[in-house]
Design a protein around this motif. Structure first.
Motif, mmCIF file in Angstrom:
data_model
loop_
_atom_site.group_PDB
_atom_site.id
_atom_site.type_symbol
_atom_site.label_atom_id
_atom_site.label_comp_id
_atom_site.label_asym_id
_atom_site.label_seq_id
_atom_site.Cartn_x
_atom_site.Cartn_y
_atom_site.Cartn_z
ATOM 1 N N PHE A 76 0.773 -1.247 -0.038
ATOM 2 C CA PHE A 76 0.158 0.084 -0.067
ATOM 3 C C PHE A 76 0.872 1.235 -0.164
ATOM 4 C CE2 PHE A 76 -2.607 -3.363 1.785
ATOM 5 C CZ PHE A 76 -3.751 -3.200 1.305
ATOM 6 N N GLU A 77 0.424 2.138 -0.636
ATOM 7 C CA GLU A 77 1.136 3.426 -0.840
ATOM 8 C C GLU A 77 0.150 4.772 -0.531
ATOM 9 O OE1 GLU A 77 4.604 3.144 -4.172
ATOM 10 O OE2 GLU A 77 2.858 4.281 -4.590
ATOM 11 N N THR A 78 0.779 5.636 0.164
ATOM 12 C CA THR A 78 -0.284 6.952 0.368
ATOM 13 C C THR A 78 0.699 8.105 0.380
ATOM 14 O OG1 THR A 78 -2.026 8.027 1.497
ATOM 15 C CG2 THR A 78 -0.088 6.718 2.802
ATOM 16 N N ILE A 79 0.050 9.242 -0.041
ATOM 17 C CA ILE A 79 0.586 10.473 -0.011
ATOM 18 C C ILE A 79 -0.036 11.443 1.021
ATOM 19 C CG2 ILE A 79 1.541 12.631 -1.295
ATOM 20 C CD1 ILE A 79 2.267 10.678 -3.483
ATOM 21 N N LEU A 80 0.455 11.952 1.707
ATOM 22 C CA LEU A 80 -0.318 12.589 2.672
ATOM 23 C C LEU A 80 -0.333 14.200 2.407
ATOM 24 C CD1 LEU A 80 0.994 10.803 6.302
ATOM 25 C CD2 LEU A 80 -1.077 10.520 4.714
ATOM 26 N N PRO A 81 -1.452 14.781 2.842
ATOM 27 C CA PRO A 81 -1.667 16.311 2.522
ATOM 28 C C PRO A 81 -0.675 17.325 3.381
ATOM 29 C CG PRO A 81 -3.475 15.690 3.786
ATOM 30 C CD PRO A 81 -2.521 14.404 3.581
ATOM 31 N N GLU A 82 -0.166 16.892 4.494
ATOM 32 C CA GLU A 82 0.447 17.591 5.419
ATOM 33 C C GLU A 82 1.877 18.088 4.959
ATOM 34 O OE1 GLU A 82 -2.450 15.415 8.226
ATOM 35 O OE2 GLU A 82 -0.983 14.950 6.724
ATOM 36 N N LYS A 83 2.077 19.430 5.220
ATOM 37 C CA LYS A 83 3.691 19.770 4.741
ATOM 38 C C LYS A 83 4.881 19.117 4.905
ATOM 39 C CE LYS A 83 1.831 24.505 4.404
ATOM 40 N NZ LYS A 83 2.220 26.043 4.871
ATOM 41 N N GLN A 84 4.771 18.512 6.311
ATOM 42 C CA GLN A 84 5.960 17.850 6.612
ATOM 43 C C GLN A 84 6.379 16.726 5.768
ATOM 44 O OE1 GLN A 84 3.399 17.955 8.681
ATOM 45 N NE2 GLN A 84 3.102 16.404 9.873
ATOM 46 N N ASN A 127 0.014 -6.167 11.847
ATOM 47 C CA ASN A 127 -1.090 -6.032 11.108
ATOM 48 C C ASN A 127 -1.774 -4.483 11.073
ATOM 49 O OD1 ASN A 127 -2.165 -6.459 13.389
ATOM 50 N ND2 ASN A 127 -4.222 -7.089 12.729
ATOM 51 N N ILE A 128 -1.188 -3.473 11.592
ATOM 52 C CA ILE A 128 -1.808 -2.218 11.758
ATOM 53 C C ILE A 128 -1.028 -1.246 10.740
ATOM 54 C CG2 ILE A 128 -2.151 -0.193 13.202
ATOM 55 C CD1 ILE A 128 -3.844 -2.552 14.237
ATOM 56 N N PHE A 129 -1.798 -0.616 9.873
ATOM 57 C CA PHE A 129 -1.243 0.439 8.925
ATOM 58 C C PHE A 129 -1.394 1.673 9.537
ATOM 59 C CE2 PHE A 129 -1.614 1.906 4.292
ATOM 60 C CZ PHE A 129 -0.525 3.117 4.560
ATOM 61 N N LYS A 130 -0.817 2.205 10.139
ATOM 62 C CA LYS A 130 -1.002 3.686 10.926
ATOM 63 C C LYS A 130 -0.608 4.727 9.930
ATOM 64 C CE LYS A 130 -0.113 6.459 14.818
ATOM 65 N NZ LYS A 130 0.381 6.701 16.044
ATOM 66 N N ILE A 131 -1.559 5.594 9.058
ATOM 67 C CA ILE A 131 -1.235 6.650 8.487
ATOM 68 C C ILE A 131 -1.273 7.938 9.418
ATOM 69 C CG2 ILE A 131 -2.140 7.887 6.680
ATOM 70 C CD1 ILE A 131 -3.529 5.441 5.554
ATOM 71 N N PRO A 132 -0.091 8.505 9.453
ATOM 72 C CA PRO A 132 0.115 9.551 10.412
ATOM 73 C C PRO A 132 -0.476 10.913 10.023
ATOM 74 C CG PRO A 132 1.936 9.264 9.092
ATOM 75 C CD PRO A 132 1.103 8.231 8.607
ATOM 76 N N THR A 133 -1.673 10.845 10.026
ATOM 77 C CA THR A 133 -2.677 12.171 9.640
ATOM 78 C C THR A 133 -3.964 12.336 10.605
ATOM 79 O OG1 THR A 133 -3.643 13.448 7.849
ATOM 80 C CG2 THR A 133 -3.653 11.149 7.644
ATOM 81 N N GLU A 134 -4.307 13.396 10.805
ATOM 82 C CA GLU A 134 -5.823 13.552 11.552
ATOM 83 C C GLU A 134 -6.893 13.295 10.629
ATOM 84 O OE1 GLU A 134 -6.203 18.322 10.982
ATOM 85 O OE2 GLU A 134 -5.217 17.550 12.692
ATOM 86 N N TRP A 135 -6.530 13.306 9.018
ATOM 87 C CA TRP A 135 -7.655 13.107 8.114
ATOM 88 C C TRP A 135 -8.142 11.411 8.133
ATOM 89 C CZ3 TRP A 135 -9.888 17.109 6.761
ATOM 90 C CH2 TRP A 135 -9.308 18.372 6.740
ATOM 91 N N VAL A 136 -7.604 10.732 8.816
ATOM 92 C CA VAL A 136 -7.856 9.150 8.778
ATOM 93 C C VAL A 136 -8.426 8.823 10.044
ATOM 94 C CG1 VAL A 136 -6.905 6.731 8.494
ATOM 95 C CG2 VAL A 136 -6.225 8.761 6.983
#
Length: 118
Positions: free
Chosen positions: A9-17, A45-54
């Motif tokens: 799985f791949e994701t790109i996050l909206p946060e500037k950092q 088995n936990i995919f933690k996406i580091p954003t408040e949007w999830v």
């Protein structure tokens, strides 16, 4: 001994950092939970996406060995799978939707996640 990998799985996050950086998760378990910033569990088995949007948790994804397909259930605020909204599930009785490889998942209209076969 070779380790089984079900998907990537791949994701790109909206946060500037995270600008220009991908977050990647290798699915090594036949079931995973996609979760957000508030997640405290650290299991494989936990995919933690580091954003408040999830939302925490947001998705439950499983691989069904008998038919060789992936399935997704959504617990988050809003999930779009290949431009179709996924009905929100109760965590105790998930509503499963087939998740094709190379699908695009959009969480809360902000965070895109792509699934690839490994």
């Amino acid at each position: 001994m070779t380790e089984k990998i079900f998907a990537r799985f791949e994701t790109i996050l909206p946060e500037k950092q995270f600008a220009g950086k991908k977050v990647e998760f290798i699915m090594k378990d036949d079931e995973i939970i996609v979760s957000g910033d508030e997640e405290t569990r650290e299991e494989s088995n936990i995919f933690k996406i580091p954003t408040e949007w999830v939302s925490t948790p947001h998705l439950h994804i499983k691989y069904n060995k008998s038919d060789g397909k992936f399935y997704l259930a959504s617990f988050g605020e809003r999930t779009i799978l290949n431009e179709n909204e996924v009905e929100q599930s109760d965590i105790n009785s998930p509503l499963w939707v087939e998740l094709a490889v190379n699908s695009r998942i959009l969480l809360n209209g902000i965070v895109g996640v792509n699934i690839f076969k490994s």
